[in-house]
Design a protein around this motif. Structure first.
Motif, PDB file in Angstrom:
ATOM      1  N   GLU A  53      13.902   7.248  -7.269  1.00 54.40           N
ATOM      2  CA  GLU A  53      12.988   7.853  -8.102  1.00 54.40           C
ATOM      3  C   GLU A  53      12.499   9.190  -7.290  1.00 54.40           C
ATOM      4  OE1 GLU A  53      10.091   5.369  -9.503  1.00 54.40           O
ATOM      5  OE2 GLU A  53      11.419   3.928 -10.528  1.00 54.40           O
ATOM      6  N   THR A  54      12.218   9.086  -6.319  1.00 62.83           N
ATOM      7  CA  THR A  54      11.765  10.337  -5.281  1.00 62.83           C
ATOM      8  C   THR A  54      12.609  11.320  -5.420  1.00 62.83           C
ATOM      9  OG1 THR A  54      10.130   8.797  -4.205  1.00 62.83           O
ATOM     10  CG2 THR A  54      10.817  10.920  -3.323  1.00 62.83           C
ATOM     11  N   ARG A  55      14.075  11.144  -5.122  1.00 61.48           N
ATOM     12  CA  ARG A  55      14.863  11.975  -5.024  1.00 61.48           C
ATOM     13  C   ARG A  55      15.282  12.589  -6.270  1.00 61.48           C
ATOM     14  NH1 ARG A  55      17.437   7.874  -1.956  1.00 61.48           N
ATOM     15  NH2 ARG A  55      17.123   8.306   0.226  1.00 61.48           N
ATOM     16  N   ALA A  56      15.157  11.936  -7.620  1.00 55.32           N
ATOM     17  CA  ALA A  56      15.047  12.633  -8.807  1.00 55.32           C
ATOM     18  C   ALA A  56      14.052  13.501  -9.218  1.00 55.32           C
ATOM     19  CB  ALA A  56      15.221  11.474  -9.737  1.00 55.32           C
ATOM     20  N   ARG A  57      12.863  13.020  -8.530  1.00 53.78           N
ATOM     21  CA  ARG A  57      11.641  13.962  -8.894  1.00 53.78           C
ATOM     22  C   ARG A  57      11.920  15.173  -8.195  1.00 53.78           C
ATOM     23  NH1 ARG A  57       6.373  12.169 -11.174  1.00 53.78           N
ATOM     24  NH2 ARG A  57       6.150  14.566 -11.195  1.00 53.78           N
ATOM     25  N   ALA A  58      12.172  15.122  -6.895  1.00 56.15           N
ATOM     26  CA  ALA A  58      12.239  16.331  -6.150  1.00 56.15           C
ATOM     27  C   ALA A  58      13.334  17.257  -6.971  1.00 56.15           C
ATOM     28  CB  ALA A  58      12.737  15.870  -4.552  1.00 56.15           C
ATOM     29  N   GLU A  59      14.713  16.627  -7.232  1.00 59.04           N
ATOM     30  CA  GLU A  59      15.324  17.560  -7.786  1.00 59.04           C
ATOM     31  C   GLU A  59      14.909  18.244  -9.022  1.00 59.04           C
ATOM     32  OE1 GLU A  59      18.370  18.759  -6.754  1.00 59.04           O
ATOM     33  OE2 GLU A  59      17.782  17.859  -4.992  1.00 59.04           O
ATOM     34  N   ALA A  60      14.189  17.494  -9.825  1.00 57.08           N
ATOM     35  CA  ALA A  60      13.600  17.940 -11.131  1.00 57.08           C
ATOM     36  C   ALA A  60      12.744  18.992 -10.764  1.00 57.08           C
ATOM     37  CB  ALA A  60      13.024  16.783 -11.992  1.00 57.08           C
ATOM     38  N   SER A  61      11.788  18.920  -9.868  1.00 55.43           N
ATOM     39  CA  SER A  61      10.744  19.729  -9.512  1.00 55.43           C
ATOM     40  C   SER A  61      11.387  21.110  -8.919  1.00 55.43           C
ATOM     41  CB  SER A  61      10.032  19.358  -8.469  1.00 55.43           C
ATOM     42  OG  SER A  61      10.485  19.219  -6.994  1.00 55.43           O
ATOM     43  N   LYS A  62      12.514  21.115  -8.488  1.00 56.06           N
ATOM     44  CA  LYS A  62      13.190  22.214  -7.978  1.00 56.06           C
ATOM     45  C   LYS A  62      13.785  23.053  -9.059  1.00 56.06           C
ATOM     46  CE  LYS A  62      15.021  20.465  -3.550  1.00 56.06           C
ATOM     47  NZ  LYS A  62      16.102  19.920  -2.871  1.00 56.06           N
ATOM     48  N   ALA A  63      14.237  22.495 -10.187  1.00 58.99           N
ATOM     49  CA  ALA A  63      14.824  23.014 -11.530  1.00 58.99           C
ATOM     50  C   ALA A  63      13.906  23.876 -12.073  1.00 58.99           C
ATOM     51  CB  ALA A  63      15.579  22.085 -12.223  1.00 58.99           C
TER      52      ALA A  63
ATOM     53  N   ASP B 252       0.959  -1.099  -0.110  1.00 58.85           N
ATOM     54  CA  ASP B 252       0.016   0.227   0.065  1.00 58.85           C
ATOM     55  C   ASP B 252       0.826   1.343  -0.042  1.00 58.85           C
ATOM     56  OD1 ASP B 252      -2.276   1.621   0.368  1.00 58.85           O
ATOM     57  OD2 ASP B 252      -1.847   1.770   2.495  1.00 58.85           O
ATOM     58  N   LYS B 253       1.787   1.221   0.774  1.00 57.47           N
ATOM     59  CA  LYS B 253       2.712   2.605   0.966  1.00 57.47           C
ATOM     60  C   LYS B 253       3.562   2.432  -0.292  1.00 57.47           C
ATOM     61  CE  LYS B 253       1.370   3.080   5.152  1.00 57.47           C
ATOM     62  NZ  LYS B 253       0.461   3.738   5.354  1.00 57.47           N
ATOM     63  N   LEU B 254       3.909   1.314  -0.828  1.00 55.22           N
ATOM     64  CA  LEU B 254       4.805   1.403  -1.914  1.00 55.22           C
ATOM     65  C   LEU B 254       3.960   1.984  -3.166  1.00 55.22           C
ATOM     66  CD1 LEU B 254       6.911  -1.817  -1.695  1.00 55.22           C
ATOM     67  CD2 LEU B 254       7.735   0.459  -1.478  1.00 55.22           C
ATOM     68  N   GLU B 255       2.638   1.558  -3.547  1.00 56.46           N
ATOM     69  CA  GLU B 255       1.890   2.022  -4.442  1.00 56.46           C
ATOM     70  C   GLU B 255       1.569   3.437  -4.672  1.00 56.46           C
ATOM     71  OE1 GLU B 255      -0.641   3.079  -7.091  1.00 56.46           O
ATOM     72  OE2 GLU B 255      -1.054   3.339  -5.318  1.00 56.46           O
ATOM     73  N   THR B 256       1.586   3.981  -3.249  1.00 55.81           N
ATOM     74  CA  THR B 256       1.447   5.250  -3.129  1.00 55.81           C
ATOM     75  C   THR B 256       2.661   6.169  -3.546  1.00 55.81           C
ATOM     76  OG1 THR B 256      -0.214   5.163  -1.249  1.00 55.81           O
ATOM     77  CG2 THR B 256       0.978   7.232  -1.424  1.00 55.81           C
ATOM     78  N   ILE B 257       3.618   5.615  -3.381  1.00 56.12           N
ATOM     79  CA  ILE B 257       5.103   6.459  -3.736  1.00 56.12           C
ATOM     80  C   ILE B 257       5.259   6.267  -5.091  1.00 56.12           C
ATOM     81  CG2 ILE B 257       7.492   6.171  -3.346  1.00 56.12           C
ATOM     82  CD1 ILE B 257       7.057   5.200  -0.421  1.00 56.12           C
ATOM     83  N   LEU B 258       4.955   4.999  -5.693  1.00 52.99           N
ATOM     84  CA  LEU B 258       4.813   4.915  -7.110  1.00 52.99           C
ATOM     85  C   LEU B 258       4.032   5.699  -7.940  1.00 52.99           C
ATOM     86  CD1 LEU B 258       5.996   3.167  -9.459  1.00 52.99           C
ATOM     87  CD2 LEU B 258       3.953   1.491  -9.089  1.00 52.99           C
ATOM     88  N   GLN B 259       2.846   6.009  -7.407  1.00 52.30           N
ATOM     89  CA  GLN B 259       2.014   7.022  -7.949  1.00 52.30           C
ATOM     90  C   GLN B 259       2.514   8.586  -8.029  1.00 52.30           C
ATOM     91  OE1 GLN B 259      -0.746   6.082  -9.960  1.00 52.30           O
ATOM     92  NE2 GLN B 259      -0.580   8.282 -10.466  1.00 52.30           N
ATOM     93  N   HIS B 260       3.150   8.736  -6.756  1.00 46.23           N
ATOM     94  CA  HIS B 260       3.361  10.260  -6.527  1.00 46.23           C
ATOM     95  C   HIS B 260       4.814  10.244  -7.531  1.00 46.23           C
ATOM     96  CE1 HIS B 260       1.731  10.505  -2.296  1.00 46.23           C
ATOM     97  NE2 HIS B 260       0.935  10.760  -3.298  1.00 46.23           N
ATOM     98  N   ASN B 261       5.499   9.264  -7.540  1.00 49.48           N
ATOM     99  CA  ASN B 261       6.542   9.602  -8.615  1.00 49.48           C
ATOM    100  C   ASN B 261       6.326   9.471 -10.256  1.00 49.48           C
ATOM    101  OD1 ASN B 261       8.418   9.520  -6.458  1.00 49.48           O
ATOM    102  ND2 ASN B 261       9.134   7.401  -6.742  1.00 49.48           N
TER     103      ASN B 261
END
Length: 192
Positions: A181-191, A135-144
């Motif tokens: 993937e989360t770290r990469a998305r966070a970095e990309a969102s900052k750019a 359940d937690k992994l699916e949520t994170i996957l969707q957020h990413n």
């Protein structure tokens, strides 16, 4: 199945349909808010696809747990993890809503659904532990994967559900990939 049982099952299914319109805090890859029903569908799909990695697990029980885990949200909606506060009893609300939602079912089927939900909440079986982690992994996957608003808090996911996703080596391995993937998305969102 008797006529009354069929009518009760249909009434329950009509009420459970509300999960299709119960929105979560995540977004789909097209930018549309995700529903609880969509989350539950992919959670079940994850359980099926990954089931060969979980030795000794009863797949049907795992799927059943995944199906009922958010069923109570059909009545009062989802409370996003970022908005859950210490002392709020989301679990009690969902349990009360599930009792209302299942009232038209035959008592045996109602008891089965309530028992599955309680098993999930308590993580009282190997299948329930896996369901919670998935359940937690699916949520994170969707957020990413989702097309999220510019101010989306990816950093929250780096700590979200850590206990549940460390309960099995396969879950932990998936978590490590999703954290990158989360770290990469966070970095990309900052750019942007």
């Amino acid at each position: 199945m008797t006529g009354d049982r069929i009518l009760g099952a249909l009434e329950f299914l009509r009420e459970a349909e509300r999960l299709k319109g119960t929105l979560r805090s995540g977004f789909t890859s097209t930018g549309r808010p995700e529903s609880t029903a969509e989350h539950t569908w992919r959670l079940c799909l994850m359980a099926l696809v990954l089931s060969d990695e979980f030795e000794g697990i009863d797949l049907l029980r795992l799927i059943k747990l995944c199906i009922v885990h958010d069923l109570g949200e059909a009545l009062n909606g989802d409370i996003p993890a970022v908005l859950q506060t210490e002392g709020s009893d989301k679990s009690a609300q969902e349990r009360a809503d599930l009792e209302i939602l299942t009232r038209a079912l035959h008592p045996d089927k109602r008891a089965e659904i309530l028992a599955l939900w309680e098993e999930y909440e308590a993580a009282s079986s190997p299948e329930a532990i896996l369901a919670k982690g998935l359940d937690k992994l699916e949520t994170i996957l969707q957020h990413n994967q989702g097309r999220n608003p510019a101010d989306f808090d990816y950093a929250f996911n780096l700590g979200y559900g850590r206990k549940q996703t460390s309960a099995h080596p396969v879950l932990a391995g998936i978590r490590a990939i999703l954290d990158e993937e989360t770290r990469a998305r966070a970095e990309a969102s900052k750019a942007v």
